[in-house]
Design an enzyme around this catalytic site. Structure first.
Site, PDB file in Angstrom:
ATOM      1  CB  ALA A  74      -0.952   0.004   1.195  1.00 36.33           C
ATOM      2  CB  THR A  75       4.216   2.112   1.356  1.00 32.26           C
ATOM      3  OG1 THR A  75       3.885   1.802   2.705  1.00 32.26           O
ATOM      4  CG2 THR A  75       5.151   3.309   1.317  1.00 32.26           C
ATOM      5  CG  ASN A 154      -3.196   3.285  10.247  1.00 29.34           C
ATOM      6  OD1 ASN A 154      -3.743   4.196   9.603  1.00 29.34           O
ATOM      7  ND2 ASN A 154      -2.095   3.474  10.917  1.00 29.34           N
ATOM      8  CD  GLN A 182      -5.241  -1.472   8.948  1.00 34.14           C
ATOM      9  OE1 GLN A 182      -5.843  -2.499   9.309  1.00 34.14           O
ATOM     10  NE2 GLN A 182      -3.981  -1.252   9.260  1.00 34.14           N
ATOM     11  CB  ALA A 203      -1.218  -9.290   0.405  1.00 28.30           C
ATOM     12  CG  HIS A 204       1.362  -6.734   5.318  1.00 25.17           C
ATOM     13  ND1 HIS A 204       1.514  -6.359   6.624  1.00 25.17           N
ATOM     14  CD2 HIS A 204       1.563  -5.628   4.586  1.00 25.17           C
ATOM     15  CE1 HIS A 204       1.799  -5.062   6.674  1.00 25.17           C
ATOM     16  NE2 HIS A 204       1.834  -4.598   5.442  1.00 25.17           N
ATOM     17  CB  THR A 243      10.332  -9.447 -13.023  1.00 21.19           C
ATOM     18  OG1 THR A 243      11.251  -9.134 -14.063  1.00 21.19           O
ATOM     19  CG2 THR A 243       9.846 -10.877 -13.168  1.00 21.19           C
ATOM     20  CB  CYS A 329       8.942   4.624  18.263  1.00 23.91           C
ATOM     21  SG  CYS A 329       7.951   3.918  19.561  1.00 23.91           S
TER      22      CYS A 329
HETATM   23  C1  LIG Z   1      -0.311  -0.859   6.599  1.00 23.88           C
HETATM   24  C2  LIG Z   1      -0.838   0.357   5.961  1.00 23.88           C
HETATM   25  C3  LIG Z   1      -0.167   0.978   4.900  1.00 23.88           C
HETATM   26  C4  LIG Z   1       1.163   0.478   4.389  1.00 23.88           C
HETATM   27  O1  LIG Z   1       1.006  -0.715   3.695  1.00 23.88           O
HETATM   28  P1  LIG Z   1       2.277  -1.582   3.237  1.00 23.88           P
HETATM   29  O2  LIG Z   1       1.698  -2.612   2.363  1.00 23.88           O
HETATM   30  O3  LIG Z   1       2.860  -2.129   4.502  1.00 23.88           O
HETATM   31  O4  LIG Z   1       3.192  -0.670   2.518  1.00 23.88           O
HETATM   32  C5  LIG Z   1      -0.738   2.079   4.322  1.00 23.88           C
HETATM   33  N1  LIG Z   1      -1.907   2.562   4.758  1.00 23.88           N
HETATM   34  C6  LIG Z   1      -2.583   2.010   5.780  1.00 23.88           C
HETATM   35  C7  LIG Z   1      -3.888   2.584   6.197  1.00 23.88           C
HETATM   36  C8  LIG Z   1      -2.061   0.889   6.415  1.00 23.88           C
HETATM   37  O5  LIG Z   1      -2.731   0.349   7.432  1.00 23.88           O
END
Ligand SMILES: *Cc1c(COP(=O)(O)O)cnc(C)c1O
Length: 387
Positions: A74-75, A154, A182, A203-204, A243, A329
């Protein structure tokens, strides 16, 4: 062996579901081909797996497969959406609108663009964490090119009214981006009904692997113009070269498919666990729940306890439950959460916040142990404070 703490930090990340892992494994070894290799079977089977994941994800949000661009998470999707639109739309305007409670992966690209000469409006939120739509409407200008508002927060889990925001943006012909990291697999998302033009996914947070996500980019009514941020082999229709990471993409598709299939029952189960936790915790003197009481993710509970040091509480809880505070932090210094500050929480309460993230593998017994441990830890911290 020492008992590992109960994991209640599912907003930070989630374990990979065994069914997701099983779907991914063949694509590391036997089916290792490059999805861009069009001259042999290895490439074809990788491409078929990628295409299937693309269809699953598109279907989950009411999009078409050609509108899905795979990213590292997502970043990257947020960066691509925000910088990509800004770079492609400079001739239409230079004004961007976002919200104070956004993730750093939205706020920081916006601030970066501001340093390049774009104009940025960061809207406040109400005490419950929700965006005031009249406030958004007032901020819209003829030179506004993008509005970015997250789907689910989040830290406090608050759900923004995407359909109303989308309708407003569409009416003013401004592109609407939402960070749904989220939200995917937890609440229904529909890019047509919600008039969403760009949506970031990962995905995570939904029992898939780390390091994979996607950006939805609308192709019709309107067609979003996006400047690529990674140049190279022209993968993903030129929007994101590199890729394709086939096993991770398969994992993302499988994770989304599983979450969507179980969403109604799973949401009810998780919500009742969250309510069970709150029913026990609300007996603590001076406890507050941060964020709107019902317009929030089913698995989120964010609390502040007045007169209790948040860091000391986290430290006390840590052997039994893995949770985190709303605070981020930075280097050695602990700063109060920018999200809670935006809700108008005093610094003291913002420091003392604890985020409980309930997930797929949380049980009733986990919740009861977490509640008992929190109540006991608060009690002992208060006793220490009194002597
Ligand atoms: C975790 C999160 C991200 C970052 O996602 P990544 O896949 O870890 O880069 C961005 N936005 C929100 C709201 C998140 O909770």
């Amino acid at each position: 062996m020492i008992q590992r703490p109960i994991y209640l930090d599912n907003h930070a990340t989630t374990p990979v579901d065994q069914r997701v892992l099983a779907a991914m494994l063949p694509y590391f070894t036997d089916r290792f081909g490059n999805a861009a290799s069009s001259s042999h079977l290895y490439g074809w089977e990788a491409e078929a797996a990628v295409q299937q994941a693309r269809e699953t994800i598109a279907q989950a949000i009411g999009a078409t497969p050609e509108e899905i661009v795979f990213t590292s998470g997502a970043t990257e999707a947020n960066n691509l959406a925000i910088k990509g639109v800004a770079e492609a739309s400079v001739n239409n305007g230079r004004h961007i609108i976002t919200v104070a409670t956004e993730h750093a992966a939205v706020l920081d690209p916006c601030r970066y663009l501001q340093s390049l000469g774009f104009e940025l409006t960061i809207l406040p939120v109400q005490a419950d964490g929700l965006l005031d739509l009249t406030c958004l409407e007032k901020a819209l200008r003829p030179d506004t090119i993008l509005v970015s508002v997250m789907a689910a927060n989040n830290e406090i889990g608050v759900l923004q009214p995407l359909d109303a925001i989308g309708a407003l943006c569409r009416e003013h012909q401004v592109l609407f981006h939402t960070d749904a990291a989220q939200a995917i697999g937890k609440i229904p998302l529909d890019v047509a009904a919600m008039a969403i033009d760009l949506m970031s996914l990962t995905a995570h947070k939904v029992y898939g692997p780390k390091g994979i996500g996607a950006l939805y980019v609308r192709r019709r009514n309107p067609r979003v113009k996006l400047a690529p941020q990674l140049h190279g082999g022209g993968h993903e229709r030129g929007m994101r070269s590199g890729t394709l990471y086939t096993p991770q993409i398969v994992g993302l598709g499988q994770a989304v498919a599983l979450a969507i299939a179980d969403m109604p029952q799973e949401t009810d189960r998780i919500r009742s666990l969250r309510d069970r936790l709150w029913q026990q915790l609300c007996t603590i003197d001076g406890i507050h729940c941060n964020g709107h009481p019902t317009k929030r993710l089913a698995g989120n509970l964010n609390i502040s306890i007045s007169g209790v040091d948040g860091q000391a509480l986290l430290l006390g809880l840590q052997p039994v439950i893995a949770v985190s505070s709303g605070s981020a932090c930075s280097s050695a210094k602990i700063a109060p959460s920018h999200v809670l500050a935006a809700l108008g929480r005093t610094d003291e309460l913002a420091y003392a916040s604890i985020r409980f993230g309930i997930g797929r593998f949380t049980t009733e017994s986990d919740i009861d142990q977490a509640a008992a441990c929190t109540i006991a830890t608060v009690k002992s911290l208060r006793q220490v404070a009194r002597v």
